[in-house]
Structures are given as C-alpha cells and as structure tokens.
Design a protein around this motif. Structure first.
Motif, mmCIF file in Angstrom:
data_model
loop_
_atom_site.group_PDB
_atom_site.id
_atom_site.type_symbol
_atom_site.label_atom_id
_atom_site.label_comp_id
_atom_site.label_asym_id
_atom_site.label_seq_id
_atom_site.Cartn_x
_atom_site.Cartn_y
_atom_site.Cartn_z
ATOM 1 N N GLY A 162 0.809 -1.212 0.000
ATOM 2 C CA GLY A 162 0.000 0.000 0.000
ATOM 3 C C GLY A 162 0.841 1.260 0.000
ATOM 4 N N THR A 163 1.821 1.341 0.926
ATOM 5 C CA THR A 163 2.682 2.525 0.997
ATOM 6 C C THR A 163 3.544 2.649 -0.247
ATOM 7 O OG1 THR A 163 2.732 2.422 3.411
ATOM 8 C CG2 THR A 163 4.488 3.665 2.344
ATOM 9 N N SER A 164 3.980 1.517 -0.797
ATOM 10 C CA SER A 164 4.758 1.559 -2.039
ATOM 11 C C SER A 164 3.957 2.205 -3.162
ATOM 12 C CB SER A 164 5.170 0.138 -2.448
ATOM 13 O OG SER A 164 5.942 -0.477 -1.447
ATOM 14 N N LEU A 165 2.675 1.876 -3.238
ATOM 15 C CA LEU A 165 1.813 2.476 -4.260
ATOM 16 C C LEU A 165 1.612 3.967 -4.010
ATOM 17 C CD1 LEU A 165 -0.894 -0.331 -4.635
ATOM 18 C CD2 LEU A 165 1.014 0.172 -6.178
ATOM 19 N N VAL A 166 1.594 4.365 -2.738
ATOM 20 C CA VAL A 166 1.492 5.792 -2.410
ATOM 21 C C VAL A 166 2.709 6.533 -2.944
ATOM 22 C CG1 VAL A 166 1.354 7.505 -0.559
ATOM 23 C CG2 VAL A 166 0.077 5.369 -0.368
ATOM 24 N N PHE A 167 3.896 5.920 -2.823
ATOM 25 C CA PHE A 167 5.118 6.520 -3.372
ATOM 26 C C PHE A 167 4.958 6.807 -4.863
ATOM 27 C CE2 PHE A 167 8.835 5.281 -0.372
ATOM 28 C CZ PHE A 167 8.157 5.849 0.689
ATOM 29 N N LEU A 168 4.370 5.850 -5.575
ATOM 30 C CA LEU A 168 4.187 6.027 -7.018
ATOM 31 C C LEU A 168 3.196 7.150 -7.309
ATOM 32 C CD1 LEU A 168 4.084 2.337 -8.319
ATOM 33 C CD2 LEU A 168 6.015 3.927 -8.261
ATOM 34 N N ALA A 169 2.121 7.231 -6.524
ATOM 35 C CA ALA A 169 1.139 8.304 -6.709
ATOM 36 C C ALA A 169 1.791 9.669 -6.486
ATOM 37 C CB ALA A 169 -0.035 8.108 -5.747
ATOM 38 N N ILE A 170 2.611 9.765 -5.450
ATOM 39 C CA ILE A 170 3.330 11.004 -5.165
ATOM 40 C C ILE A 170 4.278 11.344 -6.310
ATOM 41 C CG2 ILE A 170 5.094 12.036 -3.668
ATOM 42 C CD1 ILE A 170 3.821 10.401 -1.354
ATOM 43 N N LEU A 171 5.026 10.342 -6.751
ATOM 44 C CA LEU A 171 6.007 10.551 -7.829
ATOM 45 C C LEU A 171 5.345 11.068 -9.097
ATOM 46 C CD1 LEU A 171 8.792 10.174 -9.198
ATOM 47 C CD2 LEU A 171 8.163 7.780 -9.593
ATOM 48 N N PHE A 172 4.279 10.402 -9.545
ATOM 49 C CA PHE A 172 3.661 10.795 -10.813
ATOM 50 C C PHE A 172 2.946 12.137 -10.699
ATOM 51 C CE2 PHE A 172 3.945 6.138 -11.673
ATOM 52 C CZ PHE A 172 4.779 6.241 -12.785
ATOM 53 N N GLY A 173 2.341 12.402 -9.545
ATOM 54 C CA GLY A 173 1.715 13.703 -9.357
ATOM 55 C C GLY A 173 2.725 14.837 -9.424
ATOM 56 N N MET A 174 3.888 14.621 -8.818
ATOM 57 C CA MET A 174 4.891 15.683 -8.757
ATOM 58 C C MET A 174 5.628 15.869 -10.077
ATOM 59 S SD MET A 174 6.332 15.140 -4.858
ATOM 60 C CE MET A 174 7.404 16.587 -4.880
ATOM 61 N N ILE A 175 5.955 14.773 -10.777
ATOM 62 C CA ILE A 175 6.670 14.962 -12.049
ATOM 63 C C ILE A 175 5.734 15.522 -13.118
ATOM 64 C CG2 ILE A 175 8.386 13.181 -11.553
ATOM 65 C CD1 ILE A 175 6.892 11.283 -13.407
ATOM 66 N N PHE A 176 4.429 15.255 -12.985
ATOM 67 C CA PHE A 176 3.467 15.861 -13.919
ATOM 68 C C PHE A 176 3.469 17.377 -13.772
ATOM 69 C CE2 PHE A 176 -0.843 17.488 -14.747
ATOM 70 C CZ PHE A 176 -0.960 17.149 -16.093
ATOM 71 N N VAL A 177 3.407 17.855 -12.533
ATOM 72 C CA VAL A 177 3.423 19.299 -12.285
ATOM 73 C C VAL A 177 4.792 19.888 -12.598
ATOM 74 C CG1 VAL A 177 3.240 21.055 -10.466
ATOM 75 C CG2 VAL A 177 1.563 19.208 -10.595
ATOM 76 N N ALA A 178 5.859 19.064 -12.435
ATOM 77 C CA ALA A 178 7.214 19.557 -12.696
ATOM 78 C C ALA A 178 7.482 19.768 -14.174
ATOM 79 C CB ALA A 178 8.232 18.589 -12.118
ATOM 80 N N GLY A 179 6.612 19.221 -15.038
ATOM 81 C CA GLY A 179 6.739 19.510 -16.464
ATOM 82 C C GLY A 179 7.125 18.337 -17.344
ATOM 83 N N ILE A 180 6.931 17.098 -16.877
ATOM 84 C CA ILE A 180 7.225 15.949 -17.726
ATOM 85 C C ILE A 180 6.311 15.970 -18.949
ATOM 86 C CG2 ILE A 180 5.611 14.477 -16.452
ATOM 87 C CD1 ILE A 180 7.371 12.095 -17.088
ATOM 88 N N ARG A 181 6.844 15.562 -20.068
ATOM 89 C CA ARG A 181 6.053 15.544 -21.293
ATOM 90 C C ARG A 181 4.966 14.474 -21.209
ATOM 91 N NH1 ARG A 181 10.617 16.247 -26.093
ATOM 92 N NH2 ARG A 181 11.213 18.403 -25.546
ATOM 93 N N THR A 182 3.803 14.810 -21.732
ATOM 94 C CA THR A 182 2.660 13.902 -21.649
ATOM 95 C C THR A 182 2.951 12.570 -22.323
ATOM 96 O OG1 THR A 182 1.151 15.802 -21.668
ATOM 97 C CG2 THR A 182 0.202 13.647 -22.113
ATOM 98 N N LYS A 183 3.647 12.596 -23.458
ATOM 99 C CA LYS A 183 3.932 11.343 -24.177
ATOM 100 C C LYS A 183 4.838 10.434 -23.348
ATOM 101 C CE LYS A 183 7.925 12.856 -26.938
ATOM 102 N NZ LYS A 183 8.487 12.933 -28.317
ATOM 103 N N HIS A 184 5.761 11.040 -22.593
ATOM 104 C CA HIS A 184 6.628 10.235 -21.734
ATOM 105 C C HIS A 184 5.828 9.603 -20.603
ATOM 106 C CE1 HIS A 184 10.383 12.719 -23.072
ATOM 107 N NE2 HIS A 184 10.068 11.768 -23.930
ATOM 108 N N LEU A 185 4.895 10.379 -20.076
ATOM 109 C CA LEU A 185 4.058 9.867 -18.991
ATOM 110 C C LEU A 185 3.204 8.698 -19.484
ATOM 111 C CD1 LEU A 185 3.596 10.621 -16.013
ATOM 112 C CD2 LEU A 185 1.645 12.000 -16.727
#
Length: 368
Positions: A162-185
C-alpha cells in the motif's frame, strides 16, 4: 513569533475542514472500539488519538514560525534519515499481521513507512525544483526514478504494498506538475501495465490472495475475502440515514475486522448511512481543493511541488481506502487520512497540513 499579517494569511477553510474530520474521527473510533475493550479502558483508543492530535497541533504551530523553504536545505539529510529508518525496520522492527513495519519505542509503536511518505515528498520536491525545465527525455527521469526507487524497494521488502503504491502516486503527481512531457508519462504508464504480469511474481502469497478475492470475494469468504464481504454488508446495511452512532451491528458485534483503522469508513457507512458518508467525502474534497489551490498560489516552484506531493498523497489515500471498503479496490491496508486510528499516520497527515498552511501563509511577499 508569527506576525498578525502572516496569521491572517492562514487557510482557515483547510483548518476548519481538518478539525471537523478529526472530531468525527474521534467519535467513530469511539463507536468502533468501545465494546471491544475492558470497561476501565473503554475509550483508550479515542484518548490516545485525541492526545496525539493535540500534540500535533502544537507541532504545527511551531512549524508555522519557520519558512517552509528551509525544508529544501534539509532535504538531503531527511532523505538519509528516511533510508536509515527503513533499514532499521528490517533489523529491529516488530512484526504484526504478517508484516515487519513497526519500531517499538517505549509504549509507542511507530511506523517509519508512514513518515517516509512525507520525507519523500520534501526530498523529491527539492530534487525536482533543482531540475526545473530539464525533464525533456527519459535520461533526465532516470535519476528521479532511482531516487524514489530505493525507499520504494525498502518499503516493498517489509512488505507494505500500500505505501509503495502511495510513493508512485506522489512521484507521478509531482513529475506531472514539474513539467514531464505527456507522451513520456503515457509511455511510462503503458510500460507499467505491460510489466504487471512480471510484478505479480514478486508479490507475497497473501498479497496475491487479496488481488484474487478482489475479483471474487467468495473465493475465500472466511479468509482473505472476509474483510471485503463484511465491509460491503456494513456499508449496504446503513442505507440512507444509517443505523445511528454506536448501533452498527457489523462493527459492534465484531463481524468487521480492523474497524477502527483501515475499515473505519465501513463503520461510517453503517452508522451514518449514505448521507453521512457523502458529507464526510465532501469534507475531503474541500481539503483536496484547498491543496490544489495552495499548490497554484505558492510563491515558488518548491512550494508548488510540496503542495502537489501532499495533495497527491491525500487523494490517493482517500481513493484507495474508500474504494477498498466499498469493494471496488483491492485491500491494501492504506488508512483513511485523519479518520483511521494510528499515531504515525495521524502525525504524518497533520504535519503535512502544517506544511500546506505554511506555504499558503507565505504565498505573497509580506513585510515584517
């Protein structure tokens, strides 16, 4: 001491929302546990949760005296402390419910993986802030994934999916706002789905069982499927207005396991009904909206990333926990923020709110 001008900049909507959630939490924890403890300790869980809530309020007030940007300077140190805590669990951690996640300090059991979520948000916000405008290729993302990957694997080792999945949610939320390209996501998500069959082989047997009974709880109705079945019965039996406080049969008669922790929302559904559940969900949506607003109004990129990480964490907890109790998500052991009993989770969530308040309070340049 804080100036009056700073205090006037506090997000009083967020404060009121969290206060209401904590009050409701104490009532629901009391309802879920009062029949399961000796008469002289009938409200032990409520008292303990309430005491730590008050302690955390003091901690938040102290935090507000310091500019949140000082967290960036301590990010590397905090990351190191996080790794040491997670490693310590492997050697001196206490086991419970088939997992080694807790460290006993006197009468208090602490769960380092709960604190690691907030530390990871701070450390990742600092890293992404320094890489602003540099996330153009997969090569740029490799150091970020490695940075998150080390604590991710240590938490998986406990095991704590469960906590491992939370790490992934945090990671993707933050890199999305940080400016990762949509195609890479999209490529990352697609690759993740493709590797799911391989990931399956790394899961523990009980984790595989949870995913199996998610599809059909009746495969193991007295074992892994029991939680889901009883939770759905509790929520469904509450109907529109609920059975009333302290009157839920599934909870009061001990049919519903973990009713004061992971499955507290099932108690809410049974005793407060659909109306009560919707009102509580509304409080959560208000809090998430404030988190998004704070992220958008932060005075710098670091503040935006911090608020994004915290909001992503809270949103994922809410989605998975409510979905789990309603039977539309697998059982993962993720607590409901501010509602589930647990000292470590409560402290992490309240300190997170303290950081959000700090960011919003300093959203404009204020003359002292």
């Amino acid at each position: 001491m804080l100036s009056r001008r700073l205090l006037r900049n506090l997000d009083f909507v967020a404060i009121a929302t969290v206060s209401l959630l904590i009050v409701i939490s104490l009532i629901m924890i009391g309802s879920a546990t009062h029949v399961n403890t000796p008469s002289d300790e009938r409200y032990w869980y409520v008292e303990r949760q309430g005491i730590f809530a008050l302690i955390n309020i003091v901690i938040i007030f102290v935090m507000l005296n310091f500019d949140y940007r000082s967290l960036g300077k301590a990010a590397t140190t905090l990351y190191g402390v996080n790794l040491l805590m997670l490693l310590a669990v492997m050697f001196i951690g206490q086991s419970a419910l088939g997992a080694q996640r807790w460290i006993q300090i006197g009468p208090i059991s602490l769960q380092p993986s709960e604190f690691s979520k907030l530390i990871m948000i701070i450390a990742l916000a600092d890293m992404l802030d320094k890489k602003k405008g540099q996330l153009y290729s997969f090569r740029d993302l490799i150091p970020i994934f490695l940075y998150v990957g080390i604590p991710f694997l240590l938490v998986m080792k406990q095991p704590d999916l469960g906590t491992s999945l939370v790490f992934l949610a945090i990671l993707f939320g933050m890199i999305f706002v940080a400016g990762i390209r949509t195609k890479h996501l999209m490529i990352i998500f697609g690759s993740g789905l493709a590797f799911l069959p391989i990931f399956w082989h790394f899961l523990k047997d009980y984790q595989k069982k949870r995913l199996t009974v998610f599809i059909d709880p009746n495969v193991d109705p007295l074992g892994s499927g029991y939680h889901i079945i009883q939770s759905k019965i509790a929520i469904g039996s509450g109907m529109l207005f609920g059975k009333g406080l302290f009157s839920g049969t599934q909870s009061q008669l001990n049919f519903l396991p973990e009713n004061h922790t992971d499955f507290i929302f099932a108690v809410i559904g049974e005793e407060l009904g659909f109306i009560g559940s919707v009102l509580i969900l509304l409080l959560y949506f208000i809090l998430l909206y404030r988190g998004i607003k704070i992220a958008g109004s932060a005075r710098d990129n670091f503040g935006t990333l911090l608020a994004t990480g915290i909001t992503s964490m809270l949103a994922f907890h809410l989605l998975v926990n409510v979905g789990m109790t309603a039977g539309i998500m697998p059982v993962t052991g993720i607590p409901l923020p501010f509602m589930s009993y647990g000292v470590s989770a409560l402290t992490t969530n309240m300190v997170s709110i303290g950081i959000l308040l700090n960011i919003y309070m300093r959203r404009q340049k204020i003359m002292f």
